[in-house]
Design a protein around this motif. Sequence first.
Motif, PDB file in Angstrom:
ATOM      1  N   ARG A   1      11.189  -4.992   9.148  1.00 47.60           N
ATOM      2  CA  ARG A   1      10.355  -6.206   9.129  1.00 47.60           C
ATOM      3  C   ARG A   1      10.960  -7.321   8.278  1.00 47.60           C
ATOM      4  NH1 ARG A   1       5.869  -4.254  11.543  1.00 47.60           N
ATOM      5  NH2 ARG A   1       5.620  -2.002  11.341  1.00 47.60           N
TER       6      ARG A   1
ATOM      7  N   PRO B   1       2.153   2.624   6.924  1.00 47.74           N
ATOM      8  CA  PRO B   1       1.594   2.620   5.566  1.00 47.74           C
ATOM      9  C   PRO B   1       1.173   1.224   5.102  1.00 47.74           C
ATOM     10  CG  PRO B   1       3.984   2.602   5.457  1.00 47.74           C
ATOM     11  CD  PRO B   1       3.627   2.701   6.915  1.00 47.74           C
TER      12      PRO B   1
ATOM     13  N   SER C   1      13.151   9.444   6.894  1.00 49.18           N
ATOM     14  CA  SER C   1      12.040  10.063   6.154  1.00 49.18           C
ATOM     15  C   SER C   1      11.754  11.491   6.624  1.00 49.18           C
ATOM     16  CB  SER C   1      10.763   9.244   6.341  1.00 49.18           C
ATOM     17  OG  SER C   1      10.446   8.615   5.142  1.00 49.18           O
ATOM     18  N   LEU C   2      11.441  11.646   7.914  1.00 46.74           N
ATOM     19  CA  LEU C   2      11.072  12.965   8.441  1.00 46.74           C
ATOM     20  C   LEU C   2      12.265  13.935   8.398  1.00 46.74           C
ATOM     21  CD1 LEU C   2       8.793  11.765  11.402  1.00 46.74           C
ATOM     22  CD2 LEU C   2       8.034  12.770   9.241  1.00 46.74           C
TER      23      LEU C   2
ATOM     24  N   VAL D   1      12.490  11.025   1.281  1.00 46.79           N
ATOM     25  CA  VAL D   1      11.268  11.048   2.090  1.00 46.79           C
ATOM     26  C   VAL D   1      10.418   9.830   1.729  1.00 46.79           C
ATOM     27  CG1 VAL D   1       9.134  12.295   2.589  1.00 46.79           C
ATOM     28  CG2 VAL D   1      11.280  13.568   2.276  1.00 46.79           C
TER      29      VAL D   1
ATOM     30  N   CYS E   1       1.230  -2.359   7.236  1.00 37.19           N
ATOM     31  CA  CYS E   1       2.199  -2.250   8.330  1.00 37.19           C
ATOM     32  C   CYS E   1       1.487  -1.708   9.565  1.00 37.19           C
ATOM     33  CB  CYS E   1       3.331  -1.308   7.942  1.00 37.19           C
ATOM     34  SG  CYS E   1       4.215  -1.833   6.463  1.00 37.19           S
TER      35      CYS E   1
ATOM     36  N   ARG F   1      12.778  15.316   4.922  1.00 35.90           N
ATOM     37  CA  ARG F   1      11.841  16.378   4.570  1.00 35.90           C
ATOM     38  C   ARG F   1      12.324  17.718   5.131  1.00 35.90           C
ATOM     39  NH1 ARG F   1       5.526  15.884   5.965  1.00 35.90           N
ATOM     40  NH2 ARG F   1       6.309  15.934   8.093  1.00 35.90           N
TER      41      ARG F   1
ATOM     42  N   GLU G   1      12.256   1.740   5.532  1.00 36.41           N
ATOM     43  CA  GLU G   1      12.270   1.473   6.977  1.00 36.41           C
ATOM     44  C   GLU G   1      11.397   0.261   7.290  1.00 36.41           C
ATOM     45  OE1 GLU G   1      10.737   4.661   9.375  1.00 36.41           O
ATOM     46  OE2 GLU G   1       9.033   5.017   8.064  1.00 36.41           O
ATOM     47  N   GLN G   2      10.282   0.133   6.576  1.00 39.19           N
ATOM     48  CA  GLN G   2       9.410  -1.026   6.801  1.00 39.19           C
ATOM     49  C   GLN G   2      10.100  -2.310   6.330  1.00 39.19           C
ATOM     50  OE1 GLN G   2       6.700  -0.690   8.528  1.00 39.19           O
ATOM     51  NE2 GLN G   2       6.461   1.549   8.452  1.00 39.19           N
TER      52      GLN G   2
ATOM     53  N   ALA H   1      10.486   5.860   3.582  1.00 34.87           N
ATOM     54  CA  ALA H   1       9.226   5.428   4.199  1.00 34.87           C
ATOM     55  C   ALA H   1       8.949   3.964   3.827  1.00 34.87           C
ATOM     56  CB  ALA H   1       8.070   6.324   3.745  1.00 34.87           C
TER      57      ALA H   1
ATOM     58  N   ALA I   1       5.207   2.703  -0.568  1.00 39.30           N
ATOM     59  CA  ALA I   1       4.468   2.803   0.696  1.00 39.30           C
ATOM     60  C   ALA I   1       3.371   3.843   0.517  1.00 39.30           C
ATOM     61  CB  ALA I   1       5.411   3.205   1.838  1.00 39.30           C
TER      62      ALA I   1
ATOM     63  N   LYS J   1       4.319   8.800  12.244  1.00 35.10           N
ATOM     64  CA  LYS J   1       5.139   8.708  13.459  1.00 35.10           C
ATOM     65  C   LYS J   1       4.929   9.905  14.377  1.00 35.10           C
ATOM     66  CE  LYS J   1       8.833   7.097  10.781  1.00 35.10           C
ATOM     67  NZ  LYS J   1      10.262   6.920  10.585  1.00 35.10           N
TER      68      LYS J   1
ATOM     69  N   ASP K   1       8.407  -3.874  15.555  1.00 33.90           N
ATOM     70  CA  ASP K   1       7.705  -2.706  16.092  1.00 33.90           C
ATOM     71  C   ASP K   1       8.472  -2.090  17.266  1.00 33.90           C
ATOM     72  OD1 ASP K   1       5.341  -2.486  14.373  1.00 33.90           O
ATOM     73  OD2 ASP K   1       4.953  -4.506  15.109  1.00 33.90           O
TER      74      ASP K   1
ATOM     75  N   CYS L   1       3.348   7.554   1.495  1.00 31.68           N
ATOM     76  CA  CYS L   1       3.718   7.727   2.901  1.00 31.68           C
ATOM     77  C   CYS L   1       4.968   8.597   2.981  1.00 31.68           C
ATOM     78  CB  CYS L   1       4.003   6.350   3.533  1.00 31.68           C
ATOM     79  SG  CYS L   1       4.736   6.431   5.187  1.00 31.68           S
ATOM     80  N   ASP L   2       4.985   9.555   3.908  1.00 30.67           N
ATOM     81  CA  ASP L   2       6.199  10.349   4.134  1.00 30.67           C
ATOM     82  C   ASP L   2       6.648  10.257   5.594  1.00 30.67           C
ATOM     83  OD1 ASP L   2       4.369  11.870   5.490  1.00 30.67           O
ATOM     84  OD2 ASP L   2       4.904  13.768   4.525  1.00 30.67           O
ATOM     85  N   GLY L   3       6.129   9.266   6.299  1.00 31.99           N
ATOM     86  CA  GLY L   3       6.568   9.054   7.687  1.00 31.99           C
ATOM     87  C   GLY L   3       5.782   9.860   8.712  1.00 31.99           C
TER      88      GLY L   3
ATOM     89  N   GLU M   1      11.939   5.874  17.023  1.00 32.33           N
ATOM     90  CA  GLU M   1      11.041   7.023  17.200  1.00 32.33           C
ATOM     91  C   GLU M   1      11.295   7.743  18.512  1.00 32.33           C
ATOM     92  OE1 GLU M   1       6.683   6.607  16.882  1.00 32.33           O
ATOM     93  OE2 GLU M   1       7.160   5.223  15.240  1.00 32.33           O
TER      94      GLU M   1
ATOM     95  N   ALA N   1      14.915   4.131   9.283  1.00 25.02           N
ATOM     96  CA  ALA N   1      13.782   4.563  10.112  1.00 25.02           C
ATOM     97  C   ALA N   1      13.991   5.959  10.681  1.00 25.02           C
ATOM     98  CB  ALA N   1      13.556   3.555  11.245  1.00 25.02           C
ATOM     99  N   SER N   2      15.209   6.483  10.584  1.00 25.67           N
ATOM    100  CA  SER N   2      15.440   7.847  11.079  1.00 25.67           C
ATOM    101  C   SER N   2      15.738   8.775   9.911  1.00 25.67           C
ATOM    102  CB  SER N   2      16.587   7.856  12.095  1.00 25.67           C
ATOM    103  OG  SER N   2      17.749   7.284  11.537  1.00 25.67           O
TER     104      SER N   2
ATOM    105  N   LEU O   1       2.250  -1.326   2.163  1.00 35.49           N
ATOM    106  CA  LEU O   1       3.269  -1.534   1.125  1.00 35.49           C
ATOM    107  C   LEU O   1       2.618  -2.242  -0.057  1.00 35.49           C
ATOM    108  CD1 LEU O   1       6.376  -2.852   3.154  1.00 35.49           C
ATOM    109  CD2 LEU O   1       5.695  -0.480   2.678  1.00 35.49           C
TER     110      LEU O   1
ATOM    111  N   ARG P   1       2.712  14.145   1.109  1.00 31.72           N
ATOM    112  CA  ARG P   1       3.003  13.691  -0.258  1.00 31.72           C
ATOM    113  C   ARG P   1       1.996  12.620  -0.695  1.00 31.72           C
ATOM    114  NH1 ARG P   1       7.849  15.501  -1.827  1.00 31.72           N
ATOM    115  NH2 ARG P   1       7.996  13.953  -3.470  1.00 31.72           N
TER     116      ARG P   1
END
Lengths: 315, 70
Positions: free
Chosen positions: A272, B19, A233-234, A260, B15, A237, A267-268, A264, B44, B62, A96, B57-59, A103, A230-231, B21, B53
């Motif tokens: 993790r 999202p 998905s957004l 996208v 998570c 889009r 990144e998890q 998502a 996700a 955050k 996290d 999940c599309d993030g 983020e 993690a940088s 999983l 979407r």
Amino acid sequence: MILPKPRGELSAALFEALRSVPERTPPLPQFADDAADAALSLWVLHELSYRGFEDVDDEAEWDLVALGVRRTLERELEQRLRDRWPGNPAGGYDPDELLAFVEADDGPSLSSYIQKKATREETLELLRQRSVYHLKEADPSAWTVPRLPVRAQAALVELQFDEYGDGDPNRLHSHLFARGLDAEGLRSERGAYIDEATPETLEMNNAMSLFGLHRRLRGAAMGHLAAFEASSSLPSRKMAQGLERLGFNDQLVGYYTEHVEADAVHEQLAARDICGTLAEDDPGQADGIWFGAFTCLDLEARFARSMFERWGSQE
Amino acid sequence: MSGPPQHDHPDVVLCPGGPVLVRGAHTVQDADGQVHEVRRPVVALCRCAKSARLPFCDGTHKLLPEGARP
């Protein structure tokens, strides 16, 4: 792919030597002329371990002269990257915290610029620079698979299976990108635009290969992967919206919309299941994870600034 | 001597702040009853309900303030 155009004395002598393998390779200059000469030389030396070059014998990958130059350039690159790293912010590793760190990144955003402001010409230039990476996409992370503890290994392969198309060659991410480039009338073969790759583009790619090819740097490789996913998905889009705004073809837009949803998930998994279990099962790698994550964001920020500078933009 | 361990590998993972999983799903039905095909081994699904979407999940979580995240 054939060897690119040299960019200085070192790359010129190195490429000449690589073409002479398996004949005895002549000694090479000790120093590069500048950052571009060094970065291109290292990119070519790493490429010998991916797909190689039509005008270089496959033996060159393990030629001792070539390896000597590679090692020198890699040490210089790693030192440069480490000098920029402020260190593990937390001690140990927590997924996290890594996601929050990514983020909180407020580096310049190429995707926001493409989404709203970029011209078609600027976007094409960005795609050509990005192609150096996107046409091999998941490959640098694949080197790390045999070097991980069992839980991280299973998780990395779970992620990579998706990167490589879930068994369907048409969905393999680097192939999706190649098809999008081709549909736009751009060249889609690997390394097609290497002659115009900026030093920042080359360094970004060299760092990933460095992390991937050295077992010692397995933590950095996976930390880089986690920060990258993690940088993504957004920004993906925004890239898709920008490409749509500028009338790019559906396949290229589709490459970004695929990312996208995929990233998502990734990144998890990366933060993790890969880095989290790696730090638990191989605790010595926790600092490396953070080093790789920082380096990923730092290289992207440097690349973005260099592109904005080329475009004369105040972003 | 305990030997090589048996590891947890749940099919559904929530998570923190993000999202859920889901592993091994082939189809997902959204809140409107529409069924979506899933082609990746892990998917996700959105928990913040703000994804563009949905049901995926599309993030977007955050972009939400800490207190508004799942």
